[in-house]
Write an enzyme that holds these catalytic residues in place. Structure first.
Site, PDB file in Angstrom:
ATOM      1  N   LYS A 166       8.865  -3.484  12.147  1.00  0.00           N
ATOM      2  CA  LYS A 166       7.937  -4.223  11.818  1.00  0.00           C
ATOM      3  C   LYS A 166       7.947  -5.602  11.876  1.00  0.00           C
ATOM      4  CE  LYS A 166       6.484  -0.099   9.144  1.00  0.00           C
ATOM      5  NZ  LYS A 166       6.069   0.365   7.882  1.00  0.00           N
TER       6      LYS A 166
ATOM      7  N   GLU B 274       2.978   9.544  19.316  1.00  0.00           N
ATOM      8  CA  GLU B 274       3.269   8.047  19.032  1.00  0.00           C
ATOM      9  C   GLU B 274       4.042   7.482  20.212  1.00  0.00           C
ATOM     10  OE1 GLU B 274       5.317   8.016  15.427  1.00  0.00           O
ATOM     11  OE2 GLU B 274       3.370   8.259  14.323  1.00  0.00           O
TER      12      GLU B 274
ATOM     13  N   ASN C 142       8.211  -2.580   4.836  1.00  0.00           N
ATOM     14  CA  ASN C 142       9.305  -1.865   4.680  1.00  0.00           C
ATOM     15  C   ASN C 142      10.079  -1.779   5.840  1.00  0.00           C
ATOM     16  OD1 ASN C 142       7.553  -0.241   5.821  1.00  0.00           O
ATOM     17  ND2 ASN C 142       7.708   1.475   4.194  1.00  0.00           N
TER      18      ASN C 142
ATOM     19  N   HIS D 248       9.294   1.760  10.987  1.00  0.00           N
ATOM     20  CA  HIS D 248       8.603   3.024  11.207  1.00  0.00           C
ATOM     21  C   HIS D 248       9.424   4.245  12.015  1.00  0.00           C
ATOM     22  CE1 HIS D 248       5.356   5.919  12.422  1.00  0.00           C
ATOM     23  NE2 HIS D 248       5.741   5.644  13.520  1.00  0.00           N
TER      24      HIS D 248
ATOM     25  N   TYR E 204      -2.478   4.305  11.990  1.00  0.00           N
ATOM     26  CA  TYR E 204      -2.423   4.407  10.471  1.00  0.00           C
ATOM     27  C   TYR E 204      -3.417   5.146  10.207  1.00  0.00           C
ATOM     28  CZ  TYR E 204       2.071   1.579  10.269  1.00  0.00           C
ATOM     29  OH  TYR E 204       3.344   1.313  10.226  1.00  0.00           O
TER      30      TYR E 204
HETATM   31  P1  IDP Z   1       6.335   6.049   6.261  1.00  0.00           P
HETATM   32  O1  IDP Z   1       6.325   4.831   6.961  1.00  0.00           O
HETATM   33  O2  IDP Z   1       7.476   6.235   5.507  1.00  0.00           O
HETATM   34  O3  IDP Z   1       6.236   7.261   7.205  1.00  0.00           O
HETATM   35  P2  IDP Z   1       3.543   6.286   5.459  1.00  0.00           P
HETATM   36  O4  IDP Z   1       3.139   7.023   4.288  1.00  0.00           O
HETATM   37  O5  IDP Z   1       3.248   7.053   6.818  1.00  0.00           O
HETATM   38  O6  IDP Z   1       4.989   6.150   5.172  1.00  0.00           O
HETATM   39  O7  IDP Z   1       2.786   4.986   5.553  1.00  0.00           O
HETATM   40  C1  IDP Z   1       2.864   4.249   6.463  1.00  0.00           C
HETATM   41  C2  IDP Z   1       3.282   2.642   6.142  1.00  0.00           C
HETATM   42  O8  IDP Z   1       1.933   2.380   5.145  1.00  0.00           O
HETATM   43  C3  IDP Z   1       4.369   2.712   5.103  1.00  0.00           C
HETATM   44  O9  IDP Z   1       5.537   2.504   6.049  1.00  0.00           O
HETATM   45  C4  IDP Z   1       4.136   1.295   4.429  1.00  0.00           C
HETATM   46  O10 IDP Z   1       4.247   0.224   5.146  1.00  0.00           O
HETATM   47  C5  IDP Z   1       2.567   1.436   4.115  1.00  0.00           C
HETATM   48  N1  IDP Z   1       2.463   2.214   2.788  1.00  0.00           N
HETATM   49  C6  IDP Z   1       2.420   3.435   2.636  1.00  0.00           C
HETATM   50  N2  IDP Z   1       2.390   3.690   1.081  1.00  0.00           N
HETATM   51  C7  IDP Z   1       1.911   2.517   0.611  1.00  0.00           C
HETATM   52  C8  IDP Z   1       1.846   1.941  -0.643  1.00  0.00           C
HETATM   53  O11 IDP Z   1       1.603   2.789  -1.792  1.00  0.00           O
HETATM   54  N3  IDP Z   1       1.520   0.759  -0.917  1.00  0.00           N
HETATM   55  C9  IDP Z   1       1.464  -0.140  -0.115  1.00  0.00           C
HETATM   56  N4  IDP Z   1       2.113   0.100   1.423  1.00  0.00           N
HETATM   57  C10 IDP Z   1       2.100   1.362   1.865  1.00  0.00           C
HETATM   58 MG    MG Z   2       4.642   7.792   8.470  1.00  0.00          MG
END
Ligand code: IDP
Ligand code: MG
Length: 134
Positions: free
Chosen positions: A9, A126, A112, A115, A49
């Site tokens: 990212k 994807e 974070n 992905h 997303y």
């Molecule tokens: P993942 O990346 O671990 O698969 P997902 O639930 O698919 O998690 O969420 C996609 C992205 O959305 C996360 O990597 C993060 O960047 C963002 N995200 C997910 N949950 C939250 C949250 O509770 N607060 C802020 N950002 C979030």
């Molecule tokens: Mg995800």
């Protein structure tokens, strides 16, 4: 061999962590079979997303993900989908254990770093979304 889609990212680029994270993937024994740097538009991100479209932080994710370049990769190996998810660590920064990418480097849940596809079905979708073929 299984394939997965991995994306580094914009925070990874800004913080100079691309090499560190690619190195962890390689040292684990996975093979990067395609890689490119790209800047994403809102349209592709809303698709990528879409499972989070009703969350209050949706626009924050889109803003963050369009804030700089990302590195998209196809990564191959045995059970690589689960393996990359383990290397990544938990989604929420405070649940991500030390030793994982997010546990070692993330102090925020939106930013974070990485992905990785979460199933064979999403990996295929994807890879096609970002590389045009599977
Ligand atoms: P993942 O990346 O671990 O698969 P997902 O639930 O698919 O998690 O969420 C996609 C992205 O959305 C996360 O990597 C993060 O960047 C963002 N995200 C997910 N949950 C939250 C949250 O509770 N607060 C802020 N950002 C979030
Ligand atoms: Mg995800």
């Amino acid at each position: 061999m299984e394939k997965t889609y991995v994306m580094l990212k914009p925070d990874c680029y800004k913080r100079g962590l691309i090499g560190e994270i690619i190195s962890r993937i390689e040292k684990k024994g996975y093979q990067i079979t395609n890689i490119k740097m790209l800047t994403l538009n809102e349209e592709i991100l809303k698709e990528h997303y879409s499972h989070l479209a009703d969350k209050p932080f949706f626009s924050e994710i889109i803003n963050f993900m369009t804030s700089g370049p990302v590195v998209g990769m196809i990564v191959e190996g045995e059970s690589v989908i689960e393996g990359i998810r383990i290397l990544m660590g938990a989604t929420k920064w405070h649940d991500a254990l030390p030793g994982t990418i997010r546990g070692d480097f993330a102090n925020n849940t939106t930013e974070n770093l990485i992905h990785g596809s979460d199933s064979r079905e999403t990996a295929e979708i994807e890879i096609k979304r970002f590389f045009g073929e599977f």
